[in-house]
Design a protein around this motif. Structure first.
Motif, PDB file in Angstrom:
ATOM      1  N   LEU A  16       0.826  -1.203   0.000  1.00 58.03           N
ATOM      2  CA  LEU A  16       0.000   0.000   0.000  1.00 58.03           C
ATOM      3  C   LEU A  16       0.863   1.256   0.000  1.00 58.03           C
ATOM      4  N   LEU A  17       1.937   1.228   0.776  1.00 54.22           N
ATOM      5  CA  LEU A  17       2.865   2.364   0.823  1.00 54.22           C
ATOM      6  C   LEU A  17       3.513   2.577  -0.534  1.00 54.22           C
ATOM      7  N   SER A  18       3.817   1.495  -1.222  1.00 52.81           N
ATOM      8  CA  SER A  18       4.394   1.579  -2.560  1.00 52.81           C
ATOM      9  C   SER A  18       3.423   2.223  -3.533  1.00 52.81           C
ATOM     10  N   GLU A  19       2.145   1.850  -3.451  1.00 52.42           N
ATOM     11  CA  GLU A  19       1.150   2.432  -4.347  1.00 52.42           C
ATOM     12  C   GLU A  19       0.944   3.916  -4.074  1.00 52.42           C
ATOM     13  N   SER A  75      10.854  -2.205  -5.016  1.00 60.45           N
ATOM     14  CA  SER A  75      11.082  -2.820  -3.704  1.00 60.45           C
ATOM     15  C   SER A  75      12.281  -2.192  -3.001  1.00 60.45           C
ATOM     16  N   SER A  76      13.301  -1.816  -3.767  1.00 60.74           N
ATOM     17  CA  SER A  76      14.456  -1.152  -3.167  1.00 60.74           C
ATOM     18  C   SER A  76      14.085   0.224  -2.627  1.00 60.74           C
ATOM     19  N   LEU A  77      13.279   0.960  -3.369  1.00 66.44           N
ATOM     20  CA  LEU A  77      12.870   2.290  -2.921  1.00 66.44           C
ATOM     21  C   LEU A  77      11.955   2.206  -1.701  1.00 66.44           C
ATOM     22  N   ILE A  78      11.089   1.224  -1.663  1.00 65.28           N
ATOM     23  CA  ILE A  78      10.240   1.046  -0.486  1.00 65.28           C
ATOM     24  C   ILE A  78      11.065   0.602   0.710  1.00 65.28           C
ATOM     25  N   GLU A  79      12.110  -0.162   0.470  1.00 59.95           N
ATOM     26  CA  GLU A  79      13.012  -0.559   1.558  1.00 59.95           C
ATOM     27  C   GLU A  79      13.697   0.674   2.149  1.00 59.95           C
ATOM     28  N   ILE A  80      14.124   1.604   1.287  1.00 62.76           N
ATOM     29  CA  ILE A  80      14.714   2.858   1.765  1.00 62.76           C
ATOM     30  C   ILE A  80      13.682   3.634   2.565  1.00 62.76           C
ATOM     31  N   GLU A  81      12.474   3.731   2.039  1.00 60.93           N
ATOM     32  CA  GLU A  81      11.418   4.485   2.726  1.00 60.93           C
ATOM     33  C   GLU A  81      11.065   3.844   4.057  1.00 60.93           C
ATOM     34  N   SER A  82      11.054   2.518   4.128  1.00 58.63           N
ATOM     35  CA  SER A  82      10.670   1.844   5.369  1.00 58.63           C
ATOM     36  C   SER A  82      11.753   1.925   6.437  1.00 58.63           C
ATOM     37  N   LEU A  83      12.953   2.301   6.072  1.00 60.83           N
ATOM     38  CA  LEU A  83      14.018   2.468   7.061  1.00 60.83           C
ATOM     39  C   LEU A  83      14.039   3.873   7.661  1.00 60.83           C
ATOM     40  N   THR A  84      13.326   4.812   7.073  1.00 60.01           N
ATOM     41  CA  THR A  84      13.245   6.160   7.631  1.00 60.01           C
ATOM     42  C   THR A  84      12.118   6.223   8.654  1.00 60.01           C
ATOM     43  N   LEU A  85      12.126   7.268   9.489  1.00 60.27           N
ATOM     44  CA  LEU A  85      11.104   7.392  10.521  1.00 60.27           C
ATOM     45  C   LEU A  85       9.722   7.563   9.912  1.00 60.27           C
ATOM     46  N   GLY A  87       8.618   6.488   7.024  1.00 63.81           N
ATOM     47  CA  GLY A  87       8.180   5.210   6.472  1.00 63.81           C
ATOM     48  C   GLY A  87       7.764   4.228   7.551  1.00 63.81           C
ATOM     49  N   LYS A  88       8.547   4.156   8.625  1.00 57.00           N
ATOM     50  CA  LYS A  88       8.184   3.272   9.733  1.00 57.00           C
ATOM     51  C   LYS A  88       6.856   3.687  10.338  1.00 57.00           C
ATOM     52  N   ALA A  89       6.675   5.001  10.505  1.00 56.34           N
ATOM     53  CA  ALA A  89       5.427   5.492  11.097  1.00 56.34           C
ATOM     54  C   ALA A  89       4.242   5.190  10.192  1.00 56.34           C
ATOM     55  N   LEU A  90       4.410   5.363   8.885  1.00 54.39           N
ATOM     56  CA  LEU A  90       3.311   5.052   7.963  1.00 54.39           C
ATOM     57  C   LEU A  90       2.975   3.564   7.973  1.00 54.39           C
ATOM     58  N   ILE A  91       3.982   2.717   8.011  1.00 57.53           N
ATOM     59  CA  ILE A  91       3.741   1.268   8.046  1.00 57.53           C
ATOM     60  C   ILE A  91       3.025   0.879   9.336  1.00 57.53           C
ATOM     61  N   HIS A  92       3.495   1.408  10.473  1.00 59.81           N
ATOM     62  CA  HIS A  92       2.833   1.110  11.745  1.00 59.81           C
ATOM     63  C   HIS A  92       1.400   1.635  11.748  1.00 59.81           C
ATOM     64  N   ASP A 115      -2.425  11.798   6.803  1.00 56.99           N
ATOM     65  CA  ASP A 115      -1.934  12.536   7.961  1.00 56.99           C
ATOM     66  C   ASP A 115      -2.323  11.852   9.270  1.00 56.99           C
ATOM     67  N   ILE A 116      -3.540  11.331   9.314  1.00 54.97           N
ATOM     68  CA  ILE A 116      -3.997  10.638  10.522  1.00 54.97           C
ATOM     69  C   ILE A 116      -3.200   9.354  10.729  1.00 54.97           C
ATOM     70  N   ILE A 117      -2.954   8.634   9.648  1.00 49.77           N
ATOM     71  CA  ILE A 117      -2.181   7.390   9.731  1.00 49.77           C
ATOM     72  C   ILE A 117      -0.753   7.676  10.172  1.00 49.77           C
ATOM     73  N   LEU A 118      -0.164   8.765   9.650  1.00 48.33           N
ATOM     74  CA  LEU A 118       1.189   9.144  10.045  1.00 48.33           C
ATOM     75  C   LEU A 118       1.233   9.501  11.529  1.00 48.33           C
ATOM     76  N   ALA A 119       0.277  10.273  12.006  1.00 47.24           N
ATOM     77  CA  ALA A 119       0.230  10.647  13.426  1.00 47.24           C
ATOM     78  C   ALA A 119       0.015   9.415  14.308  1.00 47.24           C
ATOM     79  N   LEU A 120      -0.839   8.507  13.867  1.00 45.39           N
ATOM     80  CA  LEU A 120      -1.093   7.281  14.614  1.00 45.39           C
ATOM     81  C   LEU A 120       0.175   6.423  14.703  1.00 45.39           C
ATOM     82  N   GLY A 121       0.909   6.330  13.587  1.00 48.50           N
ATOM     83  CA  GLY A 121       2.150   5.551  13.579  1.00 48.50           C
ATOM     84  C   GLY A 121       3.230   6.174  14.445  1.00 48.50           C
ATOM     85  N   ILE A 122       3.363   7.503  14.416  1.00 47.25           N
ATOM     86  CA  ILE A 122       4.372   8.170  15.243  1.00 47.25           C
ATOM     87  C   ILE A 122       4.041   8.007  16.723  1.00 47.25           C
TER      88      ILE A 122
END
Length: 135
Positions: A16-19, A75-85, A87-92, A115-122
Motif C-alpha cells: 500500500l505504501l508503494s502504491e 522494492s528497493s525504494l520502499i526498503e529505503i522508505e521503510s528504514l526512515t522514521l 516510512g516506519k510510522a506510515l507502516i505502523h 496525515d492521521i495514519i502518520l500521526a497514529l504511527g508516530i
C-alpha cells in the motif's frame, strides 16, 4: 495476530505504501531522490551491496520497460522508505488501521487519511513498552 499474520500485514502495508508514495512509472530522477534521501538519513549503509549498486546503475536511465526491473527498483525504494522514521510510522499506522477496520484498508483510505495514519504511527512508535516503569 500470529507471526505469519504479522508478516502478511507488513507486506500488505508495504505494498500500500508503494502504491501511495511511488508513481506508476519510476524514472532516474525518482531513484536519485531516494538515493539522496537514504544518504541523508543514514540508511544507505543498511541496504545490501547489490541493491546499492543496482540503484546507482539504474539512476542513469530515464525509464524502465521491464516489469522485473521496475519491481526490483520499487522494492528497493520502499526498503529505503521503510528504514526512515516517516516510512516506519506510515507502516505502523497502516497496520494499526488494519486492526481497526473490519474489511481492511485500501489505497483510497490511505490517501485520504494519510496525515492521521502518520500521526497514529508516530504515536505508536513513541509509546513506551509495557515493561517501562516511570520514576
Amino acid at each position: 495476530m500470529s507471526a505469519l499474520e504479522d508478516g502478511k500485514a507488513i507486506e500488505k502495508a508495504k505494498s500500500l505504501l508503494s502504491e501511495i508514495l511511488l508513481s506508476v512509472r519510476i524514472t532516474g530522477a525518482d531513484i536519485e531522490k531516494y538515493i539522496r534521501k537514504a544518504i541523508r538519513y543514514n540508511v544507505w549503509r543498511l541496504l545490501p551491496d547489490e541493491r546499492r549498486i543496482f540503484l546507482i546503475l539504474a539512476r542513469r536511465k530515464r525509464s524502465f520497460t521491464s516489469k522485473l526491473i521496475s519491481e526490483a527498483i520499487r522494492s528497493s525504494l520502499i526498503e529505503i522508505e521503510s528504514l526512515t522514521l516517516r516510512g516506519k510510522a506510515l507502516i505502523h499506522g497502516i497496520i494499526l488501521k488494519f486492526k481497526e477496520m473490519i474489511f481492511g484498508i485500501g489505497k483510497k483510505e490511505v490517501e485520504r487519511e494519510k496525515d492521521i495514519i502518520l500521526a497514529l504511527g508516530i504515536s505508536h512508535l513513541n509509546a513506551p513498552s509495557l515493561g517501562y516503569v516511570l520514576g
